[in-house]
Structure formats: structure tokens, C-alpha cells
Design an enzyme around this catalytic site. Structure first.
Site, PDB file in Angstrom:
ATOM      1  N   LYS A 137       0.866  -1.185   0.000  1.00 31.46           N
ATOM      2  CA  LYS A 137       0.000   0.000   0.000  1.00 31.46           C
ATOM      3  C   LYS A 137       0.902   1.235   0.000  1.00 31.46           C
ATOM      4  O   LYS A 137       1.528   1.560   1.004  1.00 31.46           O
ATOM      5  CB  LYS A 137      -0.903   0.040   1.244  1.00 31.46           C
ATOM      6  CG  LYS A 137      -1.852   1.238   1.213  1.00 31.46           C
ATOM      7  CD  LYS A 137      -2.213   1.729   2.578  1.00 31.46           C
ATOM      8  CE  LYS A 137      -1.753   3.120   2.953  1.00 31.46           C
ATOM      9  NZ  LYS A 137      -1.867   4.235   2.052  1.00 31.46           N
ATOM     10  N   GLY A 170       7.255   5.658   8.026  1.00 30.86           N
ATOM     11  CA  GLY A 170       6.422   6.857   8.082  1.00 30.86           C
ATOM     12  C   GLY A 170       6.567   7.527   9.442  1.00 30.86           C
ATOM     13  O   GLY A 170       7.605   7.383  10.101  1.00 30.86           O
ATOM     14  N   SER A 171       5.511   8.194   9.866  1.00 29.80           N
ATOM     15  CA  SER A 171       5.608   8.991  11.089  1.00 29.80           C
ATOM     16  C   SER A 171       5.580   8.115  12.340  1.00 29.80           C
ATOM     17  O   SER A 171       5.057   6.998  12.333  1.00 29.80           O
ATOM     18  CB  SER A 171       4.463   9.993  11.149  1.00 29.80           C
ATOM     19  OG  SER A 171       3.264   9.310  11.437  1.00 29.80           O
ATOM     20  N   VAL A 175       1.878   7.273  13.481  1.00 32.15           N
ATOM     21  CA  VAL A 175       1.233   6.166  12.761  1.00 32.15           C
ATOM     22  C   VAL A 175       1.931   4.844  13.108  1.00 32.15           C
ATOM     23  O   VAL A 175       1.283   3.818  13.316  1.00 32.15           O
ATOM     24  CB  VAL A 175       1.227   6.420  11.236  1.00 32.15           C
ATOM     25  CG1 VAL A 175       0.682   5.219  10.485  1.00 32.15           C
ATOM     26  CG2 VAL A 175       0.409   7.656  10.905  1.00 32.15           C
ATOM     27  N   GLY A 176       3.251   4.883  13.215  1.00 39.62           N
ATOM     28  CA  GLY A 176       4.009   3.677  13.580  1.00 39.62           C
ATOM     29  C   GLY A 176       3.559   3.124  14.917  1.00 39.62           C
ATOM     30  O   GLY A 176       3.429   1.900  15.097  1.00 39.62           O
ATOM     31  N   GLU A 235      10.035   1.987  10.716  1.00 39.78           N
ATOM     32  CA  GLU A 235      11.088   2.965  10.408  1.00 39.78           C
ATOM     33  C   GLU A 235      10.418   4.328  10.475  1.00 39.78           C
ATOM     34  O   GLU A 235       9.597   4.648   9.619  1.00 39.78           O
ATOM     35  CB  GLU A 235      11.597   2.652   8.986  1.00 39.78           C
ATOM     36  CG  GLU A 235      12.929   3.222   8.684  1.00 39.78           C
ATOM     37  CD  GLU A 235      13.932   2.886   9.757  1.00 39.78           C
ATOM     38  OE1 GLU A 235      14.328   3.819  10.467  1.00 39.78           O
ATOM     39  OE2 GLU A 235      14.283   1.704   9.921  1.00 39.78           O
ATOM     40  N   CYS A 255      13.900  11.140   6.298  1.00 39.92           N
ATOM     41  CA  CYS A 255      14.015  10.742   7.712  1.00 39.92           C
ATOM     42  C   CYS A 255      15.418  11.039   8.193  1.00 39.92           C
ATOM     43  O   CYS A 255      15.651  11.252   9.370  1.00 39.92           O
ATOM     44  CB  CYS A 255      13.798   9.256   7.899  1.00 39.92           C
ATOM     45  SG  CYS A 255      12.440   8.605   7.014  1.00 39.92           S
ATOM     46  N   GLU A 301      10.277  16.657  14.980  1.00 40.01           N
ATOM     47  CA  GLU A 301      10.537  16.449  13.557  1.00 40.01           C
ATOM     48  C   GLU A 301       9.620  17.355  12.736  1.00 40.01           C
ATOM     49  O   GLU A 301       8.426  17.414  12.983  1.00 40.01           O
ATOM     50  CB  GLU A 301      10.285  14.994  13.158  1.00 40.01           C
ATOM     51  CG  GLU A 301      10.658  14.745  11.709  1.00 40.01           C
ATOM     52  CD  GLU A 301      10.511  13.297  11.275  1.00 40.01           C
ATOM     53  OE1 GLU A 301       9.444  12.710  11.525  1.00 40.01           O
ATOM     54  OE2 GLU A 301      11.459  12.761  10.676  1.00 40.01           O
TER      55      GLU A 301
END
Ligand code: UN1
Length: 504
Positions: A178, A231-232, A235-236, A253, A287, A388
Site C-alpha cells: 500500500k 512513516g511517522s 502512525v508507527g 522505520e 528521515c 521532527e
């Protein structure tokens, strides 16, 4: 009459199919929002279920294909990327904005990963080790895990999908990918390549749509054995929690707030080059981007003067123009975040040395452009030092001693990449040991990891897994310890061992 935009479909079980929702979403160029790249399927759980079912069925056969043969297809896909590099880079620049030089690099990372992992198909080493009992053989082998859900970001729309897909496939897993809703075309291209080189149906599946309607059901699906996400951190964390219920394997990651230490003895021009590239390359949307720069007092003013001069001279614009050095923010919402952080930095009392404003007007058209921005005299308590941002905004902090520099580096919730500029080999080695990151550079910027080394971070950047390198195999395979007893009698481990050593 305007050309009708192309409708792109999902790829499930070797077929290009429309979503059960019959809805699509537009993919727009962030350098010029009039440029619509196409419409992609706005999928939901039904499409996820179909893709996972296809991947599950294909896994039964694919896991039995010898790894060197699986790897041959991965190699062919790498060669396909090589042949199509220019076209793919062009599409990637149009869909996420970074300059062509960089999207070529992005595709190159995909090629590198494919060729590296193709080699792993003929290695994928396990272990043999002596048994404690006679006439018994002991070994550990890698086994595939099953259906892998790969949830990929927009900032490296080709590289990161390949970081996940290539090792997953070589290890014998099947995948459902996705892509980020901002970059479905680049992954569509990759899947077209997979189709063209002949991956069997169901081995590679592609479903586009939102995190909520596609990402969530993928993570919750009982037949998905592993989720790999970049991703962020927010969300992780949600993905980690969703996967915890069923003990799914998860590779995460996430964020970074990477710092460069510039010592008084640094080679000035080299340090300026490195910080400029680390902070403003990819519009700061890596990142690994340099978002903090810690400079020793003796060189502080000289370094800042040189850096600001170079930052002001950077040419910002549409990445398709080869003379442009920095592209736009990826979308309106990222630009808004960047501008909010600039306002926060000013309010917190940091000194704005350059940039800070949106670039608008005729030559910028309908794009999300921002000036390269540098704040000086930033304090560790400020939000722009800690959080970040993911934009072209650099916070510069002065320090006195080497120990202070290291402490500032480590004063961070994340731990992806770090760097030091110095001519002193002792300092370089001490920093290499003491900086708390998964990647570290000496006299080089925080960006630019190579694919055959492990990639990942400590602290809130990751959960201990690595992408890249042979270490990526550890995420995508399960160890099985196998014992073969050829003595013909029952031998009890830990028990029948006492009587074995008889010296006649
Ligand atoms: C990322 O920003 O998520 O090391 C990946 C680098 C690139 C990869 C960055 N090779 O900067």
C-alpha cells in the site's frame, strides 16, 4: 479539450482491477497543482481482503520455489528498473516534487537493493553447528513468514518500497503493498515492472487508498503475518499497537531529528557543503535529513555566514527543471506544517537568519514552495530543536566543548542518523562510539546511506529492525532450528551426554 487523466487500477492476483468502492482519488504534482498525474483506486477493506487472499494462496507455491530462482526474478526487476530509470525518475519528480537528480538516485536505490537481494538468493546463509550428541546433525535455516503488508512513504517512493519488497520476495514471502496516497504512480510503475518480468500471480499485490481504509484493515487482517512500515512515529505507534494483539511481526522505520556536529577544526567548506545538502536536499523531507546543526563556538559565526550565503543562493522551483536545486513541499498540509514551525521558532526566540516565507508569484505557479530556512541561537528547550518537521528548516545551536556537542546530539527522542565534521581522529572515533543513532557519518552529511549496509534507528525511530544489508533478511524470515538424529536410537539431549566421553 483537456486530456482525460489516466485511471490506474489495483493489482490483485495478477490482474489489474478497479476497487469495490468504484471511487478514485487524484495524484497531483506539488510543483504545479494543475498537473494531474492520474486517478488511483480509493480502495477499502474489500480490496484488502481480495489482495490478502491472493497473496495467501500464492504463498503456498512461492515458498517452495528455490531461493536462487526467486532471486532471479528480483534481479530481472532490478534490470527493468535500470532500463526504465529516466522515465521512472521523471514520474517520481512529477508526483512528489524532488529534483530529477534526486529521483534518479531514488530509482538507483531500487536497482541497488534488487541486485543486492538477488545475490542473497544464493547465500541466505544459515548455520550448521555440532550437536552435543553423536550421530546427530544440527542446523538453523531461514524460512519465509507468509503474507507481508508493506506500507510505504512518499519521500522515497521507489527506494523504500524496494527495500521492503526485494528482501520479502527473496525470502519466499508474498506481499501486498500500500503506497502513500501522495505517490501511488511510482509504486504502480514498480508493480508493472514486476508483472513484466513475470512474477507469478498473487506473489505481488498492490492496493491504493487511505491509511484508514486500506492500511488499518491490512494491519488487522488475520492472514497478514508481518507489517513493514515507514512513516511517522504517530502512525508507527498505532500500527505497533494494532499488530500487538495478534503478535504480528512489525518492522517500523519512523521519525528523525538528525544532527551534525561541526567542530572548530572542521574543514569549513566541506562542512558547509554537507550541512547544506543534508538540510535542504529533498527539501528536508528525508528521515535522515539534517535538522539540527551543532557548531563549536570558535567557528560558529564564520560557519553560519558561509552557510546562510549558500542557502540564500539555492534555486527553488519545479524539480523537472535541471537547474533547480530544491523542489516544493510535498503538499499543502506539509507546507502548512513547515510554516507553523517557522512561526513557532520565531515565537520561541530563535534568530531567523534566512528564509521563512512561502515562495509565490508567477515563477512558482501553483506549487508549494518554501524558502530554505535557517534559525540560529536555537535552545535545546525549543520545539524546533526537538520535534521532527520534515521540511527545509535547520536549527543551529552553538556549543563549547566536544562533550557538550555529544550531549546535544543525544538530547533527542529519535536516533536515526548523526554526523561529525572534524579533522581530529580521536574525536571522530569517540563520537562514532557515543552518538546514539543507527547511522553515523564522519566528515559526511546525515543523508546518503548505502543499500548494502543495515539502515535504521534507535530510540523512537524504530523498533530494532533494520532495512538494507543482509540484516533485512532477519525481518522477513523466521529461523528454524533443525536436528537430524542418524544414530538409530533415542538420544536424550542434556541427559545422555554424561556417558559420551570415554577415553579408552
Ligand atoms: C528516508 O529518508 O526515509 O540515507 C530514507 C538516505 C537515503 C534514504 C533515506 N539513502 O538519506
Amino acid at each position: 479539450m483537456a486530456k482525460k487523466p489516466t485511471i490506474y487500477k489495483n493489482y490483485i492476483n495478477g490482474e489489474w482491477v478497479t476497487s469495490a468502492t468504484r471511487k478514485t482519488f487524484a495524484n497531483v504534482n506539488p510543483a504545479d497543482t494543475d498537473d494531474v498525474l492520474g486517478h488511483f483506486q480509493d480502495s477499502d477493506e474489500r480490496d484488502v481482503n481480495a489482495a490478502v487472499a491472493a497473496a495467501k494462496a500464492a504463498f503456498r507455491r512461492w515458498r517452495l520455489v528455490p531461493a536462487p530462482k526467486r532471486a532471479e526474478l528480483v534481479m530481472k526487476l532490478g534490470l527493468w528498473l535500470m532500463e526504465n530509470k529516466e522515465r521512472l525518475a521523471h514520474d517520481a519528480t512529477r508526483e512528489m516534487g524532488k529534483i530529477l537528480t534526486e529521483t534518479r538516485g531514488d530509482v538507483q536505490e531500487g536497482i541497488d537493493m534488487a541486485l543486492f537481494m538477488a545475490g542473497e538468493g544464493r547465500r541466505m546463509y544459515g548455520e550448521t553447528t555440532p550437536s552435543e550428541l553423536p550421530n546427530k546433525f544440527a542446523m538453523a535455516v531461514r524460512q519465509p513468514i507468509g503474507v507481508c503488508a508493506l506500507i510505504t512513504p512518499w519521500n522515497f517512493p521507489m527506494a523504500i518500497p524496494t527495500w521492503k519488497m526485494m528482501p520479502a520476495l527473496v525470502c519466499g514471502n508474498t506481499v501486498v503493498i500500500k503506497p502513500a496516497t501522495l505517490t501511488p504512480l511510482t509504486v504502480w510503475n514498480l508493480i508493472r515492472g514486476a508483472e513484466e518480468v513475470g512474477f507469478p500471480k498473487g506473489v505481488v499485490n498492490y492496493v491504493t487508498g487511505s491509511g484508514r481504509r486500506v492500511g488499518n484493515p491490512l494491519c488487522e487482517h488475520p492472514d497478514v503475518a508481518l507489517v513493514s512500515f515507514t512513516g511517522s512515529t504517530d502512525v508507527g505507534r498505532q500500527i505497533n499497537l494494532a499488530c500487538a494483539k495478534d503478535f504480528k511481526r512489525v518492522g517500523l522505520e519512523m521519525g528523525g531529528k538528525n544532527a551534525v556536529i561541526v567542530m572548530d577544526d572542521a574543514e569549513l567548506d566541506l562542512a558547509v557543503d554537507g550541512v547544506l545538502w543534508g538540510a535542504f536536499g529533498t527539501t528536508g523531507q528525508r528521515c535522515t535529513a539534517t535538522s539540527r546543526c551543532l557548531v563549536q563556538k570558535g567557528i560558529y559565526k564564520k560557519f553560519l555566514d558561509a552557510l546562510v550565503k549558500r542557502a540564500k543562493a539555492l534555486k527553488v522551483g519545479n524539480g523537472l527543471d535541471e537547474s533547480v536545486e530544491m523542489g516544493p513541499a510535498v503538499d499543502e498540509s506539509q507546507l502548512k506544517t513547515d510554516l507553523e514551525y517557522i512561526a513557532i521558532g520565531k515565537k520561541e526566540g530563535a534568530k531567523l537568519l534566512c528564509g521563512g516565507k512561502r515562495l509565490a508569484g508567477k515563477s512558482y505557479g501553483k506549487g508549494f514552495f518554501l524558502e530554505p530556512t535557517i534559525f540560529a541561537d536555537v535552545k535545546p528547550s525549543m520545539r524546533i530543536f526537538k520535534e521532527e518537521i520534515f521540511g527545509p528548516i535547520l536549527s543551529v545551536v552553538p556549543f563549547k566543548t566536544f562533550e557538550e556537542g555529544i550531549a546535544l546530539q543525544n538530547d533527542c527522542a529519535y536516533g536515526l542518523s548523526g554526523s561529525i565534521y572534524t579533522q581530529d581522529v580521536n574525536k571522530a572515533f569517540a563520537a562514532m562510539r557515543d552518538v546514539q543513532t543507527g547511522l553515523f557519518y564522519v566528515n559526511a552529511p546525515t543523508i546518503g546511506a548505502e543499500n548494502h549496509l543495515p539502515f535504521g534507528g534507535v530510540k523512537q525511530t524504530g523498533n530494532g529492525h533494520r532495512e538494507g544489508g543482509k540484516e533485512a533478511l532477519d525481518l522477513f524470515s523466521e529461523w528454524k532450528a533443525v536436528y537430524v538424529d542418524f544414530s538409530g536410537s533415542l538420544q536424550r539431549a542434556q541427559i545422555d551426554t554424561d556417558s559420551i566421553v570415554k577415553v579408552e
